[in-house]
Structures are given as structure tokens and as C-alpha cells.
Enzyme design. Structure first.
Site, PDB file in Angstrom:
ATOM      1  N   SER A 210       0.851  -1.261  -0.037  1.00 12.39           N
ATOM      2  CA  SER A 210      -0.091   0.225  -0.169  1.00 12.39           C
ATOM      3  C   SER A 210       0.946   1.338  -0.006  1.00 12.39           C
ATOM      4  CB  SER A 210      -0.758   0.248   1.120  1.00 12.39           C
ATOM      5  OG  SER A 210      -0.130   0.171   2.318  1.00 12.39           O
TER       6      SER A 210
ATOM      7  N   GLU B 188       4.518   6.568   6.793  1.00  9.16           N
ATOM      8  CA  GLU B 188       3.962   7.413   5.432  1.00  9.16           C
ATOM      9  C   GLU B 188       4.577   8.994   5.549  1.00  9.16           C
ATOM     10  OE1 GLU B 188       2.879   6.113   2.266  1.00  9.16           O
ATOM     11  OE2 GLU B 188       3.413   4.421   3.195  1.00  9.16           O
TER      12      GLU B 188
ATOM     13  N   HIS C 205       5.367  -2.232   7.064  1.00 12.06           N
ATOM     14  CA  HIS C 205       5.991  -0.679   7.394  1.00 12.06           C
ATOM     15  C   HIS C 205       6.604  -0.681   8.683  1.00 12.06           C
ATOM     16  CE1 HIS C 205       2.994   0.707   4.381  1.00 12.06           C
ATOM     17  NE2 HIS C 205       3.520   1.885   4.508  1.00 12.06           N
TER      18      HIS C 205
HETATM   19  N1  DGL Z   1       2.567  -2.584   4.841  1.00 12.31           N
HETATM   20  C1  DGL Z   1       0.930  -2.593   4.995  1.00 12.31           C
HETATM   21  C2  DGL Z   1       0.881  -4.091   5.907  1.00 12.31           C
HETATM   22  O1  DGL Z   1       1.834  -4.755   5.844  1.00 12.31           O
HETATM   23  C3  DGL Z   1       0.422  -1.561   5.562  1.00 12.31           C
HETATM   24  C4  DGL Z   1      -0.994  -1.548   5.465  1.00 12.31           C
HETATM   25  C5  DGL Z   1      -1.545  -0.175   5.556  1.00 12.31           C
HETATM   26  O2  DGL Z   1      -1.549   0.456   4.433  1.00 12.31           O
HETATM   27  O3  DGL Z   1      -2.193   0.212   6.347  1.00 12.31           O
HETATM   28  O4  DGL Z   1      -0.275  -4.340   6.366  1.00 12.31           O
END
Ligand code: DGL
Length: 272
Positions: free
Chosen positions: A10, A157, A193
Site C-alpha cells: 500500500s 508514510e 511498514h
Molecule cells: N504494509 C502494510 C501491511 O503490511 C500496511 C498496510 C496499510 O496501508 O495500512 O499491512
């Protein structure tokens, strides 16, 4: 024309996985798609995460990728099974889409001594119960404690992951997890993340609790997968290239990508 290994997330999180995969398997060509414009996925419904993920997978197929890794737990929890079972057979049964939850579940039982494990993830991943369900199948004697960390992805982010303000939310969710059981001795960072917050997480983690980041786990699992699937391995081109795509601002994406890769990696904007 390359036939790359494609990774999808994402946003920036999947770069933590791409970095480790690239270190272990530098010979392949890679493409990465971050849907930063629609981040975060973690607070979105099952339907929307599925729809966004399928769009992204189709876009990666347009780049001739025979293998797509959902380097996103939320997408792996909410969209992977549907895509594998219902969409792939229609779109192209010879391509593969893999997720990050299964390899993480395989690893966790190897590390815990107390048989109490923690999972930190997005609200979507936690609510899906994917981790408890998969762990129960593979390691039925483990107890699983989950904690959603809804502020962590926005901190990453927005480039705040190494700033003092992040400490409050890192400590808050860790305390909430550890208050569920003092016996937790292994924690899965169940969101790609979160490794960007690892320094702060370690600062507030009780002694003796081990953190499992998914980059290395997924990289090892991919290496084993390609060794077992020579047909797929032969379809993948080996030019050592990386191409990065984002649905948001490429300049901003480039700055974050510098954390993971030496030198300048051009980023292109795409629409889905
Ligand atoms: N990196 C995504 C995960 O592993 C983040 C999800 C998000 O965009 O909230 O879940």
C-alpha cells in the site's frame, strides 16, 4: 523485455521486504508498486482492500511479471485467497501471487520458548484473525496475542518514524500488547511498514523479547520457493534491475527509497 519479480504494498512498507530479497537474490529483475495515494489500507474494508489489491496485481501483470508478492499483510490477509482461488484461474493460471503471512507463521514457532507470541499489525490484519488462524493450524500449542497499531503506518508514510513524536505511539501499542501477557517472548512485526520503527520498538521492548521482521523471512521463503519451482525460476529474467512505481508523488517516494537502496533509483508515477 524483462519478466521481473513484482512486489506490491500500500506504500513504502514493502521496500523493507524488497531490500532483503534483493540482498539475498540480487540476480533477478524486480518491480515494486506502492499504492501510496490510497494508503493506508489497514483501516479499509475487506471489499476495498480486495479491489485495490486486485487492481495492483493486474497492473503488475501488465509489466510481464509472472510472480507477484503481496509485501503487505493487510492485502495478504484480506485479498490473497480470493485472488489465488477466484481471479488467477481466470486471468492467467500460469502466474503466481504469494503473500507474507504464511512464511511469517512458519518462522514464529521456531523462535518462541514460552509458547506465547505477539502479533503487531494493522487494524485490518488483526481483525481478519489471519495470524491466529494460521498459527493454530501449524503450531497448535502456541498462544497468540494481537495488538493493532493504527498510528504506525501514518507515522512511516509521513516520514515521522525516526522523530521524537513517534515514541509515544510506539510505547503505547507495545505496552498494550505486553499487558495481555508478560510471557510473550517473540513478536511478529506483522506489517511491512513497521521495521522502519524498529529502533524505537527495541527501545521500549522488555528484555528478552525477540522481534521478527518479515524481510528476511520472506526472502528466505522466496529463495526456497524458487528452488522448488524451477519452471517459475526459468521464466524470471536475471538482469539485476529494480524499477519503482508509485501512485503518489515520485519525488517523495525516491527520498524514502534512498533509505533502502544505495544510489539513485528512479521512481515513476502510475495510475491504476
Ligand atoms: N504494509 C502494510 C501491511 O503490511 C500496511 C498496510 C496499510 O496501508 O495500512 O499491512
Amino acid at each position: 523485455m524483462t519478466s521481473p519479480i513484482a512486489l506490491f504494498d500500500s506504500g513504502y512498507g514493502g521496500l523493507t521486504v524488497l531490500q532483503r530479497i534483493r540482498q539475498l537474490l540480487p540476480q533477478y529483475d524486480y518491480i515494486y508498486l506502492g499504492d501510496n495515494a490510497r494508503n493506508p489500507y489497514g483501516s479499509r474494508s475487506f471489499e476495498i482492500v480486495y479491489q485495490y489489491t486486485l487492481q495492483s496485481v493486474r497492473r503488475l501483470f501488465d509489466f510481464n511479471a509472472p510472480l507477484v508478492i503481496l509485501a503487505c499483510n493487510t492485502a495478504s490477509a484480506k485479498a490473497l485467497r480470493n485472488i489465488q482461488q477466484n481471479d488467477l484461474p481466470r486471468i492467467d493460471p500460469s502466474r503466481r501471487v504469494l503473500g507474507v503471512i504464511r512464511p511469517s507463521v512458519e518462522a514464529v514457532g521456531l523462535y518462541t520458548k514460552s509458547h506465547c507470541v505477539g502479533v503487531l499489525g494493522t487494524q485490518g490484519t488483526v481483525d481478519s484473525l489471519s495470524y491466529p488462524i494460521e498459527i493454530e493450524k501449524l503450531w497448535p500449542d502456541l498462544k497468540v496475542y494481537q495488538q493493532a497499531c493504527p498510528m504506525w503506518v501514518p507515522l512511516v508514510e509521513n516520514g515521522e518514524f525516526d522523530k521524537p513524536g513517534a515514541d509515544y505511539f510506539v510505547q503505547k501499542y507495545l505496552d498494550m500488547l505486553m499487558s495481555q501477557s508478560p510471557d510473550i517472548d517473540v513478536i511478529i512485526l506483522g506489517c511491512t511498514h513497521y521495521p522502519l520503527l524498529a529502533d524505537k520498538i527495541k527501545k521500549y521492548l522488555p528484555d528478552g523479547v525477540r522481534l521478527l521482521s518479515q524481510g528476511e523471512i520472506v526472502a528466505n521463503s522466496l529463495r526456497d520457493y524458487l528452488a522448488r519451482h524451477a519452471d517459475m525460476d526459468q521464466r524470471l529474467t536475471k538482469g539485476g534491475t529494480i524499477k519503482l512505481y508509485t501512485t503518489e508523488n515520485p519525488g517523495k517516494f525516491e527520498n524514502t527509497a534512498r533509505i533502502f537502496f544505495d544510489g539513485h533509483l528512479p521512481v515513476e508515477h502510475i495510475t491504476l
